[in-house]
Scaffold this motif. Structure first.
Motif, PDB file in Angstrom:
ATOM      1  N   ASP A   1       0.226  -1.222  -0.166  1.00  8.56           N
ATOM      2  CA  ASP A   1      -0.062  -0.178  -0.596  1.00  8.56           C
ATOM      3  C   ASP A   1       0.929   1.055   0.256  1.00  8.56           C
ATOM      4  OD1 ASP A   1       0.978   0.346   1.969  1.00  8.56           O
ATOM      5  OD2 ASP A   1      -1.159  -0.519   3.652  1.00  8.56           O
ATOM      6  N   LEU A   2       0.549   2.505  -0.599  1.00  6.24           N
ATOM      7  CA  LEU A   2       0.864   4.194   0.284  1.00  6.24           C
ATOM      8  C   LEU A   2       2.081   3.759   1.057  1.00  6.24           C
ATOM      9  CD1 LEU A   2       2.047   6.686  -1.447  1.00  6.24           C
ATOM     10  CD2 LEU A   2      -0.078   7.125  -0.397  1.00  6.24           C
ATOM     11  N   ALA A   3       1.866   3.120   2.435  1.00  7.34           N
ATOM     12  CA  ALA A   3       2.357   3.848   2.965  1.00  7.34           C
ATOM     13  C   ALA A   3       3.827   2.798   3.628  1.00  7.34           C
ATOM     14  CB  ALA A   3       1.432   3.338   4.597  1.00  7.34           C
ATOM     15  N   ARG A   4       3.287   1.243   2.826  1.00  5.38           N
ATOM     16  CA  ARG A   4       4.398  -0.024   2.386  1.00  5.38           C
ATOM     17  C   ARG A   4       5.675   0.670   1.171  1.00  5.38           C
ATOM     18  NH1 ARG A   4       6.295  -4.216   3.489  1.00  5.38           N
ATOM     19  NH2 ARG A   4       5.148  -4.563   5.545  1.00  5.38           N
ATOM     20  N   ALA A   5       4.917   1.313   0.572  1.00  5.72           N
ATOM     21  CA  ALA A   5       5.738   1.825  -0.043  1.00  5.72           C
ATOM     22  C   ALA A   5       6.772   3.471  -0.119  1.00  5.72           C
ATOM     23  CB  ALA A   5       4.785   2.400  -1.503  1.00  5.72           C
ATOM     24  N   GLN A   6       5.901   3.923   0.745  1.00  3.85           N
ATOM     25  CA  GLN A   6       7.031   5.073   1.382  1.00  3.85           C
ATOM     26  C   GLN A   6       8.095   4.370   2.252  1.00  3.85           C
ATOM     27  OE1 GLN A   6       3.726   7.429   2.502  1.00  3.85           O
ATOM     28  NE2 GLN A   6       4.332   9.018   1.618  1.00  3.85           N
ATOM     29  N   ALA A   7       7.494   3.541   3.016  1.00  2.00           N
ATOM     30  CA  ALA A   7       8.483   2.724   3.250  1.00  2.00           C
ATOM     31  C   ALA A   7      10.074   1.996   2.931  1.00  2.00           C
ATOM     32  CB  ALA A   7       8.365   2.081   4.884  1.00  2.00           C
ATOM     33  N   CYS A   8       9.697   1.535   1.939  1.00  2.00           N
ATOM     34  CA  CYS A   8      10.338   1.010   1.377  1.00  2.00           C
ATOM     35  C   CYS A   8      11.551   1.916   0.491  1.00  2.00           C
ATOM     36  CB  CYS A   8      10.178  -0.508   0.301  1.00  2.00           C
ATOM     37  SG  CYS A   8       8.993  -1.425   1.272  1.00  2.00           S
ATOM     38  N   ALA A   9      10.719   3.048  -0.285  1.00  3.84           N
ATOM     39  CA  ALA A   9      11.916   4.254  -0.846  1.00  3.84           C
ATOM     40  C   ALA A   9      12.696   4.771  -0.198  1.00  3.84           C
ATOM     41  CB  ALA A   9      10.661   5.304  -0.969  1.00  3.84           C
TER      42      ALA A   9
ATOM     43  N   LEU B   1      12.299 -10.307   3.148  1.00  6.05           N
ATOM     44  CA  LEU B   1      13.414 -10.343   2.592  1.00  6.05           C
ATOM     45  C   LEU B   1      13.747  -9.629   3.059  1.00  6.05           C
ATOM     46  CD1 LEU B   1      12.707  -9.869  -1.173  1.00  6.05           C
ATOM     47  CD2 LEU B   1      14.203 -11.625   0.252  1.00  6.05           C
ATOM     48  N   GLY B   2      15.960  -9.329   3.510  1.00  6.55           N
ATOM     49  CA  GLY B   2      16.489  -8.432   4.096  1.00  6.55           C
ATOM     50  C   GLY B   2      18.047  -8.229   2.919  1.00  6.55           C
ATOM     51  N   GLY B   3      18.833  -7.469   3.851  1.00  6.95           N
ATOM     52  CA  GLY B   3      19.934  -6.866   3.131  1.00  6.95           C
ATOM     53  C   GLY B   3      19.800  -6.379   1.981  1.00  6.95           C
ATOM     54  N   TRP B   4      20.803  -6.588   1.367  1.00  2.00           N
ATOM     55  CA  TRP B   4      21.012  -5.911  -0.766  1.00  2.00           C
ATOM     56  C   TRP B   4      19.543  -6.443  -1.282  1.00  2.00           C
ATOM     57  CZ3 TRP B   4      23.903  -2.085   0.114  1.00  2.00           C
ATOM     58  CH2 TRP B   4      24.885  -2.835   0.871  1.00  2.00           C
ATOM     59  N   GLU B   5      19.376  -8.031  -0.575  1.00  2.53           N
ATOM     60  CA  GLU B   5      18.492  -8.617  -1.661  1.00  2.53           C
ATOM     61  C   GLU B   5      17.292  -8.141  -1.296  1.00  2.53           C
ATOM     62  OE1 GLU B   5      18.230 -12.657  -0.764  1.00  2.53           O
ATOM     63  OE2 GLU B   5      19.531 -13.254  -2.410  1.00  2.53           O
ATOM     64  N   ARG B   6      16.809  -7.549  -0.099  1.00  2.00           N
ATOM     65  CA  ARG B   6      15.295  -6.585  -0.291  1.00  2.00           C
ATOM     66  C   ARG B   6      16.371  -5.003  -0.932  1.00  2.00           C
ATOM     67  NH1 ARG B   6      12.036  -6.029   3.726  1.00  2.00           N
ATOM     68  NH2 ARG B   6      10.886  -3.967   4.306  1.00  2.00           N
ATOM     69  N   LEU B   7      16.795  -4.438  -0.566  1.00  2.00           N
ATOM     70  CA  LEU B   7      16.861  -3.301  -1.518  1.00  2.00           C
ATOM     71  C   LEU B   7      16.921  -2.616  -3.097  1.00  2.00           C
ATOM     72  CD1 LEU B   7      19.940  -1.736   1.103  1.00  2.00           C
ATOM     73  CD2 LEU B   7      17.249  -1.206   0.639  1.00  2.00           C
TER      74      LEU B   7
END
Length: 276
Positions: free
Chosen positions: A128-136, A167-173
């Motif tokens: 959702d938008l909140a998750r997208a903002q946090a991931c960005a 997912l974590g680390g470089w894979e998550r990013l």
């Protein structure tokens, strides 16, 4: 004051000036949002970067895949590709200042008053938008930090293909970057089909344009994006595609965001072939 969103410029500086004239853009009163890929493949990346940077707070730009590629090449983390045309930036006397400005651009910009969210490519259905903002924000922190070269070294690759909260680390990013800067097609599980670049309907099942998935949790948000020249300028379920193929001999497009949406486009020459 008017607010406009503009599709992928990719070094097409003359066309950008023509578009600004067509919309009567005035930096003393108006604001412009760029959906990423300011540079590369077109003839005047340096002028585009200097111009957009010079607009200061009147301009917002999010990062696209070509912008990140420029940063990786400049940092020595990636080789130049045959179609790259950003040597003017790499050889400029203000190179360091421009590149530092570029790496501090966001992956996502949200304006609560306008109810609009700007990205370069797409969002997986689980966000959702909140998750997208946090991931960005996770990737932005890595790019703006002192060890951003390590991020650039690990940025490339198509794996992991599917989203997981674990997912974590470089894979998550890497997955986050691929969504924001490369995504066109995915499936309901959030698995990306990054090699598919054709128009809607061209990808094999179960892959669909990210914004058409019924499972999309970002539905209801007004999302502006570029990156997909074979899709063109259009609107579908609150998702506005802005890339109308300027680089390939199509058009450079602006969408007015305040008030009723208004589209304005200018015709462009073909600076590169789609298969280049």
């Amino acid at each position: 004051m008017a607010v406009y969103a503009v599709g992928d410029v990719q070094g097409c500086f003359d066309e950008l000036l023509e578009l600004f004239e067509a919309i009567d853009f005035d930096a003393r009163r108006d604001e412009v949002w760029f959906c990423g890929d300011l540079v590369n493949r077109g003839p005047r990346s340096l002028e585009v970067m200097r111009f957009v940077k010079g607009l200061g707070e009147r301009a917002v730009t999010v990062l696209g895949n070509h912008d990140l590629h420029l940063l990786a090449v400049a940092h020595g983390c990636e080789h130049r590709r045959p179609g790259d045309t950003f040597d003017d930036v790499l050889n400029a006397p203000d190179r360091a200042e421009l590149l530092d400005w570029l790496r501090r651009r966001p992956l996502l910009h949200h304006d609560e008053t306008l109810g609009c969210t700007l990205i370069h490519a797409g969002l997986p259905p689980q966000w959702d938008l909140a998750r997208a903002q946090a991931c960005a924000a996770e990737v932005e922190a890595a790019l703006r930090g002192p060890n951003y070269g390590a991020f650039l070294q690990h940025m490339y690759g198509d794996q992991p293909q599917c989203w997981s909260d674990d997912l974590g680390g470089w894979e998550r990013l890497r997955f986050i970057v691929n969504c924001f800067t490369r995504l066109r097609f995915c499936d309901a599980r959030g698995c990306l089909a990054l090699q598919e670049k054709g128009p809607p309907g061209s990808a094999p099942a179960p892959y669909r344009p990210w914004f058409t998935l019924p499972e999309r949790r970002s539905r209801g948000a007004r999302i502006l994006f570029g990156h997909w020249s074979t899709l063109g300028a259009c609107e579908d379920d609150g998702a506005y595609s802005l890339d109308s193929g300027c680089l390939w001999g199509g058009k450079l497009t602006a969408l007015r965001l305040d008030g009723r949406p208004e589209w304005t486009s200018v015709q462009c020459p073909a600076y590169a072939r789609p298969d280049a």
